[in-house]
Scaffold this motif. Structure first.
Motif, PDB file in Angstrom:
ATOM      1  N   ALA A  63       0.827  -1.207   0.000  1.00 14.05           N
ATOM      2  CA  ALA A  63       0.000   0.000   0.000  1.00 14.05           C
ATOM      3  C   ALA A  63       0.862   1.259   0.000  1.00 14.05           C
ATOM      4  O   ALA A  63       0.395   2.337  -0.327  1.00 14.05           O
ATOM      5  N   LYS A  64       2.134   1.134   0.391  1.00 16.32           N
ATOM      6  CA  LYS A  64       3.029   2.283   0.370  1.00 16.32           C
ATOM      7  C   LYS A  64       3.657   2.464  -1.004  1.00 16.32           C
ATOM      8  O   LYS A  64       4.442   3.388  -1.208  1.00 16.32           O
ATOM      9  N   GLY A  65       3.339   1.557  -1.908  1.00 16.66           N
ATOM     10  CA  GLY A  65       3.867   1.683  -3.259  1.00 16.66           C
ATOM     11  C   GLY A  65       5.309   1.229  -3.397  1.00 16.66           C
ATOM     12  O   GLY A  65       5.981   1.575  -4.357  1.00 16.66           O
ATOM     13  N   LEU A  66       5.787   0.450  -2.437  1.00 18.48           N
ATOM     14  CA  LEU A  66       7.180  -0.003  -2.501  1.00 18.48           C
ATOM     15  C   LEU A  66       7.347  -1.012  -3.637  1.00 18.48           C
ATOM     16  O   LEU A  66       6.403  -1.694  -4.034  1.00 18.48           O
ATOM     17  N   MET A 120      -9.976  -2.311  -1.255  1.00 19.48           N
ATOM     18  CA  MET A 120      -8.775  -2.985  -1.753  1.00 19.48           C
ATOM     19  C   MET A 120      -8.735  -2.962  -3.280  1.00 19.48           C
ATOM     20  O   MET A 120      -7.662  -2.935  -3.877  1.00 19.48           O
ATOM     21  N   MET A 160      -7.047   0.099  -4.312  1.00 21.77           N
ATOM     22  CA  MET A 160      -5.605   0.081  -4.056  1.00 21.77           C
ATOM     23  C   MET A 160      -4.881  -0.943  -4.919  1.00 21.77           C
ATOM     24  O   MET A 160      -3.659  -1.014  -4.908  1.00 21.77           O
ATOM     25  N   LEU A 219      -5.047  -4.108  -4.314  1.00 20.29           N
ATOM     26  CA  LEU A 219      -4.524  -5.058  -3.324  1.00 20.29           C
ATOM     27  C   LEU A 219      -5.481  -6.220  -3.093  1.00 20.29           C
ATOM     28  O   LEU A 219      -5.480  -6.828  -2.032  1.00 20.29           O
ATOM     29  N   ARG A 273       0.879  -2.686 -12.433  1.00 20.15           N
ATOM     30  CA  ARG A 273       1.357  -2.666 -11.062  1.00 20.15           C
ATOM     31  C   ARG A 273       2.368  -1.543 -10.839  1.00 20.15           C
ATOM     32  O   ARG A 273       2.392  -0.882  -9.814  1.00 20.15           O
ATOM     33  N   SER A 325       1.831   1.538  -8.347  1.00 19.85           N
ATOM     34  CA  SER A 325       2.692   1.678  -7.172  1.00 19.85           C
ATOM     35  C   SER A 325       3.198   3.111  -7.024  1.00 19.85           C
ATOM     36  O   SER A 325       3.638   3.512  -5.960  1.00 19.85           O
ATOM     37  N   ARG A 333       0.093   4.598  -5.029  1.00 18.85           N
ATOM     38  CA  ARG A 333      -0.093   4.057  -3.673  1.00 18.85           C
ATOM     39  C   ARG A 333       0.937   4.627  -2.711  1.00 18.85           C
ATOM     40  O   ARG A 333       2.122   4.621  -3.001  1.00 18.85           O
ATOM     41  N   GLY A 334       0.444   5.062  -1.581  1.00 20.78           N
ATOM     42  CA  GLY A 334       1.351   5.598  -0.572  1.00 20.78           C
ATOM     43  C   GLY A 334       1.754   7.031  -0.878  1.00 20.78           C
ATOM     44  O   GLY A 334       2.360   7.708  -0.058  1.00 20.78           O
ATOM     45  N   MET A 350      -3.348   4.453   2.680  1.00 26.20           N
ATOM     46  CA  MET A 350      -4.306   3.593   3.349  1.00 26.20           C
ATOM     47  C   MET A 350      -3.909   3.385   4.806  1.00 26.20           C
ATOM     48  O   MET A 350      -2.736   3.277   5.143  1.00 26.20           O
ATOM     49  N   VAL A 396       8.755   5.437   2.633  1.00 23.77           N
ATOM     50  CA  VAL A 396       7.707   5.764   1.673  1.00 23.77           C
ATOM     51  C   VAL A 396       7.960   7.149   1.064  1.00 23.77           C
ATOM     52  O   VAL A 396       7.731   7.378  -0.123  1.00 23.77           O
ATOM     53  N   ARG A 414      10.849   6.699  -1.356  1.00 25.55           N
ATOM     54  CA  ARG A 414      10.367   5.911  -2.488  1.00 25.55           C
ATOM     55  C   ARG A 414       9.665   6.778  -3.533  1.00 25.55           C
ATOM     56  O   ARG A 414       9.828   6.602  -4.729  1.00 25.55           O
ATOM     57  N   HIS A 415       8.860   7.724  -3.043  1.00 26.18           N
ATOM     58  CA  HIS A 415       8.096   8.526  -3.989  1.00 26.18           C
ATOM     59  C   HIS A 415       8.811   9.819  -4.378  1.00 26.18           C
ATOM     60  O   HIS A 415       8.191  10.762  -4.867  1.00 26.18           O
TER      61      HIS A 415
END
Ligand SMILES: Nc1ncnc2c1ncn2[C@@H]1O[C@H](COP(=O)(O)OP(=O)(O)O)[C@@H](O)[C@H]1O
Ligand code: SF4
Ligand SMILES: [Mg+2]
Lengths: 305, 346
Positions: free
Chosen positions: A209-212, B60, B63, B65, B89, B93, B96-97, B102, B124, B127-128
């Motif tokens: 959910a964190k997009g990792l 979900m 997301m 998921l 995906r 991704s 997401r986050g 979430m 996180v 990552r972004h």
């Protein structure tokens, strides 16, 4: 962390002492050592003389303390058969077995970890089934038979690898492959199970959910949690490999500790048998201690206790 | 399909006819059917329904998921100007986050036990591409302080097991805020917490929502929770939205018999005659396996009549500007029923 370490160390020392008492006691209980040492056909007087010579007439506790005190300085007595110092006997044989055991464990882990991870990530796919097949094959096939098949294919037919002795690294390849199949299946299945639990966990869902990236999710977030039981099993496996390589050693004519133990039991060479037992248990305890410490590094929750 | 013709601001999330099917060993399970809603920037939208009615599955799906056995489809599922349902995906991704985050139900299990909370907060952000590690730590400290964690910079080095449940959920909330999302989906964010901690955590969410102007989807099985916190509510039953309305209106004029039942179950809304009422709606949720005809609520509905089992599908009726319900009975008789139950004329 330090408290944890000291506590573990204390337990380890207690275990070593217990094991030494048991190995000492078992051998004393297995017969009259003086009679065995004096040999068949010895007279009562000769046996009595031997008994005094070896200090076997003293109280058991004294004998143990004497033995333990010497053992701590590295004096494990002499072989009844060759009269060589036992320490030296073991010191020449242990490296062969240790090399074999370590390389087998390393090979097993190198195969089992990725296989277990992939089997869990691609659950119920052909990869998972193939991994299961390998595991079942590995546990079902007898060691000596597998060893003979390897010898036939790589030694006799292809002539790629040496099949007996320990002269070079190449000599260890076939025994290592054979021995690794003894522990590989369990490590693979445990990795797979741990990974499946981790992948189904909320924290992995959170990682997604964190997009990792998948690599981070699988290897950073899932694998580290899945690794705890695998580390413990690897330590146990290594101990098992050290003590359980007799068959492989004899098939490949390696003069390791397994074959030494086998020979010594046959010759009723008690000091050697007892010392091997003790040294192996000692290593085993060290390995368990090591795995506890590694796990404490992996999982912060363990450091609390 | 009615598009947004009214003059309200463009929704941050727009869902039309979201259907999720789970292929279970005993047959296809229709986890959600025809779920449609719009979420406006800066609003809190509550999704309420009994456990198992498809709330989590519906979120979900957004997301990406869903469990492997699930298949999702929708006429539209647009978040922040982008269709997100069929997205690869990789592309998903990046969302997401980042702009969509979430909060899960159980803070005890949604933090990874083997990494520090600092690590989990900062990863996180990095990552972004929001900044480097140092900036991430700065942001983490700011947010931890904002969610009411004292001594925040020291707490970054703590492991999850060293924090209480309430604190952990605050960490999870801070984590969801790291990249300044436009929408947070909070799936039963307080169900696992003590009652006293629950209210404080919800109040915190409401504060953050106002302060940062984000939208929240608040998923809960407890209608009492949404009363003070949400702008609008969708009541779900057996995979469908059975009523949707602005929160105040839903409590003033609950129209669907299921909504009426839920409201009567809230202790503080008490019933005038405690002997004759139960604290839960009697009966069981029907199986979602295989497509059933008729109204899914009919086996528990006090107002059910013969047609309720006959029709293929009960359509959503509009009543008023932003209020709709899924029942065959006319609005008047439903409202009359509600007032009758309360023996009052509002
Ligand atoms: N992984 C799954 N496998 C099979 N069925 C599932 C799975 N997840 C959810 N379901 C089913 O889907 C339905 C909706 O579940 P869910 O969305 O979790 O409900 P809620 O969040 O409203 O409590 C339930 O009937 C549940 O049993
Ligand atoms: S359609 Fe019939 S069964 Fe369904 S809620 Fe309305 S009255 Fe009750
Ligand atoms: Mg749920």
């Amino acid at each position: 962390m330090w408290r944890y370490f000291v506590k573990r160390l204390g337990i380890a020392i207690l275990v070593v002492i217990t094991v030494s008492v048991i190995s000492f006691g078992l051998l004393r209980l297995s017969g009259d050592l003086a009679q065995i040492i004096a040999g068949e056909g010895a007279t009562q007087a000769q046996i009595q003389e031997t008994r005094i010579l070896y200090g076997l007439d003293r109280h058991m506790v004294l004998q143990y303390l004497d033995w333990a005190g010497k053992a701590m300085t590295g004096d494990l007595g002499r072989s009844l058969f060759t009269n060589e110092p036992v320490f030296q006997l073991i010191a020449t044989r242990l490296p062969v077995t240790a090399t074999l055991a370590f390389s087998s464990l390393l090979l097993a882990i190198c195969v089992a970890l990725p296989l277990g991870v992939f089997a869990a990530v691609y659950r119920n796919s052909w990869i998972d089934r193939a991994a299961l097949g390998i595991a079942v094959f590995g546990s079902a096939v007898p060691n000596f038979w597998f060893a003979l098949v390897l010898i036939y294919i790589f030694g006799v037919q292809l002539r790629l690898l040496p099949i007996s002795g320990s002269a070079s690294w190449w000599h260890f390849v076939l025994p290592t492959v054979t021995l690794s199949t003894m522990v590989m299946p369990q490590i693979m299945r445990l990795t797979r199970g741990g990974m499946i639990d981790a992948l189904d966990s909320d924290y992995v869902k959170m990682a997604w959910a964190k997009g990792l990236n998948p690599g981070i999710v699988f290897f950073k977030h899932a694998l580290r949690n899945a690794l705890l039981p695998v580390v413990a099993l690897s330590a146990v496996s290594l101990g098992f490999l050290l003590g359980g390589s007799v068959i492989v050693e004899s098939v490949f004519s390696l003069n390791g500790i397994g074959s030494l133990a086998y020979e010594s039991i046959q010759r009723a060479d008690f000091p050697v048998v007892q010392s091997i037992l003790f040294v192996l248990s000692f290593i085993y305890v060290l390995l368990t201690l090591l795995s506890d410490l590694i796990n404490a590094r992996i999982d912060p929750r363990i450091r609390l206790y | 399909m009615a598009d947004m013709t009214d003059a309200c601001p463009a929704p941050i999330l727009s869902v039309r006819n979201l259907e999720v099917t789970l292929r279970t060993p005993v047959g296809d399970l229709q986890a959600t059917r025809g779920v449609s809603y719009d979420i406006l920037p800066g609003e809190t939208f509550a999704i309420v329904g009994e456990s198992g009615c498809g709330k989590s599955i519906a979120s979900m799906a957004l997301m990406g998921l869903l469990p492997r056995i699930a298949h999702a489809s929708a006429d539209r599922c647009r978040f922040d100007g982008q269709e997100i349902l069929g997205l690869s995906r990789r592309k998903l991704s990046r969302i997401r986050g980042n702009t969509l985050s979430m909060i899960f139900q159980d803070p005890m299990t949604s933090l990874n036990p083997v990494y520090t909370i600092g690590d989990q907060l900062t990863e996180v952000f990095v990552r972004h591409g929001k900044g480097n590690r140092a900036q991430a730590r700065e942001r983490a400290v700011f947010l931890l302080e904002r969610v009411g964690i004292k001594n925040a910079s020291a707490r970054l080095n703590a492991y999850p097991h060293q924090l209480s449940g309430g604190l952990r959920q605050r960490v999870v909330i801070a984590m969801a805020m790291m990249c300044s999302p436009k929408l947070i989906i909070a799936d039963e964010p307080t169900t696992a917490l003590d009652v006293t901690v629950q209210m404080r955590t919800l109040a915190l969410l409401a504060e953050l929502q106002k302060e940062f102007g984000l939208s929240i989807i608040l998923i809960t099985h407890d209608l009492g929770v949404v009363a003070s916190l949400s702008d609008r509510v969708a009541v779900m039953y057996a995979g469908q939205i059975v009523e949707t309305a602005p929160t105040a209106q839903l409590f003033a004029d609950p129209t669907h018999p299921y909504t009426q039942g839920l409201i009567r179950c809230i202790p503080s809304y008490g019933t005038p005659d405690p002997d004759s009422e139960l604290s839960t709606i009697p009966g069981m949720v029907p199986s979602l396996i295989g497509r059933q005809k008729g109204c899914a609520f009919r086996n528990r509905c006090p107002l059910a009549f013969s047609d309720c089992g006959q029709v293929a599908e009960v359509a959503l009726q509009k009543t008023g500007e932003d209020h709709a319900y899924r029942c065959l009975r006319p609005h008047d008789s439903l409202i009359a029923h509600w007032r009758g139950l309360h023996g009052e004329s509002v």
